[in-house]
Design an enzyme around this catalytic site. Structure first.
Site, PDB file in Angstrom:
ATOM      1  N   PRO A   2       0.826  -1.166   0.000  1.00  0.00           N
ATOM      2  CA  PRO A   2       0.000   0.000   0.000  1.00  0.00           C
ATOM      3  C   PRO A   2       0.862   1.216   0.000  1.00  0.00           C
ATOM      4  O   PRO A   2       1.579   1.506   0.938  1.00  0.00           O
ATOM      5  CB  PRO A   2      -0.808  -0.101   1.269  1.00  0.00           C
ATOM      6  CG  PRO A   2      -0.603  -1.462   1.825  1.00  0.00           C
ATOM      7  CD  PRO A   2       0.520  -2.036   1.113  1.00  0.00           C
ATOM      8  N   GLU A   3       0.786   1.899  -1.065  1.00  0.00           N
ATOM      9  CA  GLU A   3       1.404   3.215  -1.123  1.00  0.00           C
ATOM     10  C   GLU A   3       0.264   4.230  -1.021  1.00  0.00           C
ATOM     11  O   GLU A   3      -0.865   3.857  -0.709  1.00  0.00           O
ATOM     12  CB  GLU A   3       2.188   3.374  -2.444  1.00  0.00           C
ATOM     13  CG  GLU A   3       3.274   2.317  -2.605  1.00  0.00           C
ATOM     14  CD  GLU A   3       4.123   2.527  -3.845  1.00  0.00           C
ATOM     15  OE1 GLU A   3       4.328   3.675  -4.251  1.00  0.00           O
ATOM     16  OE2 GLU A   3       4.588   1.520  -4.413  1.00  0.00           O
ATOM     17  N   HIS A  91      -4.415 -14.348   9.882  1.00  0.00           N
ATOM     18  CA  HIS A  91      -3.809 -13.022   9.704  1.00  0.00           C
ATOM     19  C   HIS A  91      -4.798 -11.877   9.812  1.00  0.00           C
ATOM     20  O   HIS A  91      -4.461 -10.751   9.505  1.00  0.00           O
ATOM     21  CB  HIS A  91      -3.033 -12.916   8.386  1.00  0.00           C
ATOM     22  CG  HIS A  91      -2.071 -14.042   8.162  1.00  0.00           C
ATOM     23  ND1 HIS A  91      -1.046 -14.328   9.031  1.00  0.00           N
ATOM     24  CD2 HIS A  91      -2.002 -14.968   7.191  1.00  0.00           C
ATOM     25  CE1 HIS A  91      -0.376 -15.378   8.577  1.00  0.00           C
ATOM     26  NE2 HIS A  91      -0.937 -15.790   7.462  1.00  0.00           N
ATOM     27  N   ARG A 110       2.302 -10.218   6.877  1.00  0.00           N
ATOM     28  CA  ARG A 110       3.697 -10.002   7.281  1.00  0.00           C
ATOM     29  C   ARG A 110       3.842  -9.190   8.560  1.00  0.00           C
ATOM     30  O   ARG A 110       4.936  -9.089   9.104  1.00  0.00           O
ATOM     31  CB  ARG A 110       4.462  -9.334   6.125  1.00  0.00           C
ATOM     32  CG  ARG A 110       4.606 -10.291   4.955  1.00  0.00           C
ATOM     33  CD  ARG A 110       5.224  -9.625   3.754  1.00  0.00           C
ATOM     34  NE  ARG A 110       6.638  -9.399   3.930  1.00  0.00           N
ATOM     35  CZ  ARG A 110       7.423  -8.842   3.010  1.00  0.00           C
ATOM     36  NH1 ARG A 110       6.908  -8.447   1.872  1.00  0.00           N
ATOM     37  NH2 ARG A 110       8.694  -8.692   3.227  1.00  0.00           N
ATOM     38  N   ARG A 152      22.546  16.456  -4.004  1.00  0.00           N
ATOM     39  CA  ARG A 152      22.382  15.058  -3.601  1.00  0.00           C
ATOM     40  C   ARG A 152      22.927  14.137  -4.686  1.00  0.00           C
ATOM     41  O   ARG A 152      22.659  14.314  -5.871  1.00  0.00           O
ATOM     42  CB  ARG A 152      20.901  14.739  -3.332  1.00  0.00           C
ATOM     43  CG  ARG A 152      20.290  15.595  -2.234  1.00  0.00           C
ATOM     44  CD  ARG A 152      20.882  15.312  -0.880  1.00  0.00           C
ATOM     45  NE  ARG A 152      20.604  13.964  -0.427  1.00  0.00           N
ATOM     46  CZ  ARG A 152      19.616  13.646   0.429  1.00  0.00           C
ATOM     47  NH1 ARG A 152      18.817  14.590   0.906  1.00  0.00           N
ATOM     48  NH2 ARG A 152      19.438  12.404   0.811  1.00  0.00           N
TER      49      ARG A 152
END
Length: 271
Positions: A2-3, A91, A110, A152
Site C-alpha cells: 500500500p502506497e 492473519h 507479514r 544530492r
DNA sequence: CCGGACGCCTGTCGGC
DNA sequence: TGCCGACAGGCGTCCG
C-alpha cells in the site's frame, strides 16, 4: 503494500462507512505488529465516536473524541469492511467493531503494519513529525523539489521514496513517475535540470491521481475495503515488466536493483 | 548530514 | 514431489 493511492482509496471508503459511527468494541487477536499494539488501545477507543478519517503519507489517522488512532498497512496490510459476525481468517489481527453491526477488519500476513495511539495532535507523533510534504499538496512544486535535490548524489529514485523528502511514494509509483517523466532512476538527484524536475513533479501528481481513481494497484495482498482488486495494475507502464516492450518505444524494459529495491525502466526513454 | 545495508515477518514462485 | 533460495507494496535503525 500500500502506497499513497491504496491508503487514500481505503481512507475514502472508511470515511464513508465509519464517520459519525460509534466504536462498539475493539478485538485484538494478535498484538505483534511492527510495534506491539498498546495494551490500552482498545479501552481508549471503545465507546468513542469516529469524527473523521484522514491520511498523512501512508498513515491513516482515525480521529475519535479523545485522540487519534494511527494505522499503517505496512507491506501486506489491508482493511476490509465486513459484517462483524464474519468468521476471521488467518492473519486477521484486529477488528474495529462499529455500532451498525459491521467492522473494520485488519488483515496483514507479514505484520509490518502498526496500530498506535497518537493523541489529539497526531502531526506531533514521532512517526509523523519528520515527514516531507504531501505529493498532492500545494508545497510539492518543481522549485521546491529542485532545491531539495540540490547537491544530492543518491539515485533520484531513492530520494523520491525517502519519506523525509516526500511522503507516500513507494516503489511502484516511483518507478512509474520516473517513466512518465522520462528520467533515468539511477541519475543523481542533484543532476536533474530544473525543467525536468518540473516534469517529474507533474508526473508524480499525474500517476498518483490516476492510481487513486483506479482504486490503487493490487499486486498480491492489497484489496479495497470491499475485497475488490485495485485496477491500476493494468495501467502500469514499467513496474514488474522486465523484458516486455516499453509502452512508448517498444524497447525491452530493463530491471536493476537500486537501493536494494527492484527497479524497472526503459533505457531508451529514460535518461 | 549523507548514502548504503540490514532486519523485521510470512508467503509464493522458480529452479534443480 | 520436495527443498532452497530469491523476492515481495515499508521503513526505522545502524554504520562508516
Amino acid at each position: 503494500m500500500p502506497e499513497l493511492p491504496e491508503v487514500e482509496s481505503t481512507r475514502r471508503d472508511l470515511a464513508r462507512a465509519a464517520a459519525g459511527r460509534t466504536i462498539a468494541a475493539v478485538t485484538v487477536r494478535d498484538r505483534r505488529l511492527r510495534w506491539p499494539v498498546p495494551a490500552g488501545l482498545a479501552r481508549r477507543l471503545a465507546g468513542q465516536e469516529v469524527r473523521e478519517v484522514r491520511r498523512r503519507a501512508k498513515y491513516l489517522l482515525i480521529g475519535v473524541g479523545n485522540g487519534t488512532l494511527l494505522v499503517h498497512l505496512g507491506m501486506s496490510g489491508s482493511l476490509r469492511l465486513l459484517d462483524a459476525q464474519t468468521a476471521p481468517q488467518p492473519h486477521d489481527h484486529i477488528d474495529l467493531v462499529l455500532d451498525d453491526g459491521r467492522c473494520v477488519r485488519y488483515h496483514d500476513p507479514r505484520r509490518f503494519g502498526c496500530w498506535l495511539w497518537a493523541g489529539a495532535d497526531p502531526t506531533r507523533h514521532w512517526l509523523l513529525a519528520h515527514l516531507g510534504p504531501e505529493p498532492l499538496g500545494p508545497a510539492f512544486t518543481g522549485a521546491w523539489l529542485h532545491r531539495r535535490l540540490r547537491g544530492r548524489t543518491a539515485p533520484v529514485k531513492n530520494l523520491l521514496m525517502d519519506s523525509r523528502i516526500l511522503a507516500g511514494v513507494g516503489n511502484i509509483y516511483a518507478n512509474e513517475a520516473l517513466f512518465v517523466a522520462g528520467i533515468d532512476p539511477r541519475r543523481a538527484g542533484g543532476r536533474i535540470a530544473r525543467r525536468r524536475v518540473d516534469r517529474l513533479v507533474c508526473a508524480v501528481r499525474q500517476v498518483l491521481g490516476a492510481a487513486i481513481d483506479a482504486g490503487g494497484t493490487t499486486l498480491r495482498d492489497y484489496v479495497r475495503t470491499d475485497g475488490a482488486a485495485g485496477e491500476f495494475v493494468a495501467r502500469l507502464g514499467t513496474y514488474g515488466r522486465e523484458g516486455e516492450p516499453c509502452p512508448s518505444c517498444a524497447a525491452p524494459i530493463a530491471r536493476e536493483v537500486i537501493g536494494q529495491r527492484s527497479t524497472w525502466f526503459c533505457r531508451r526513454c529514460q535518461r
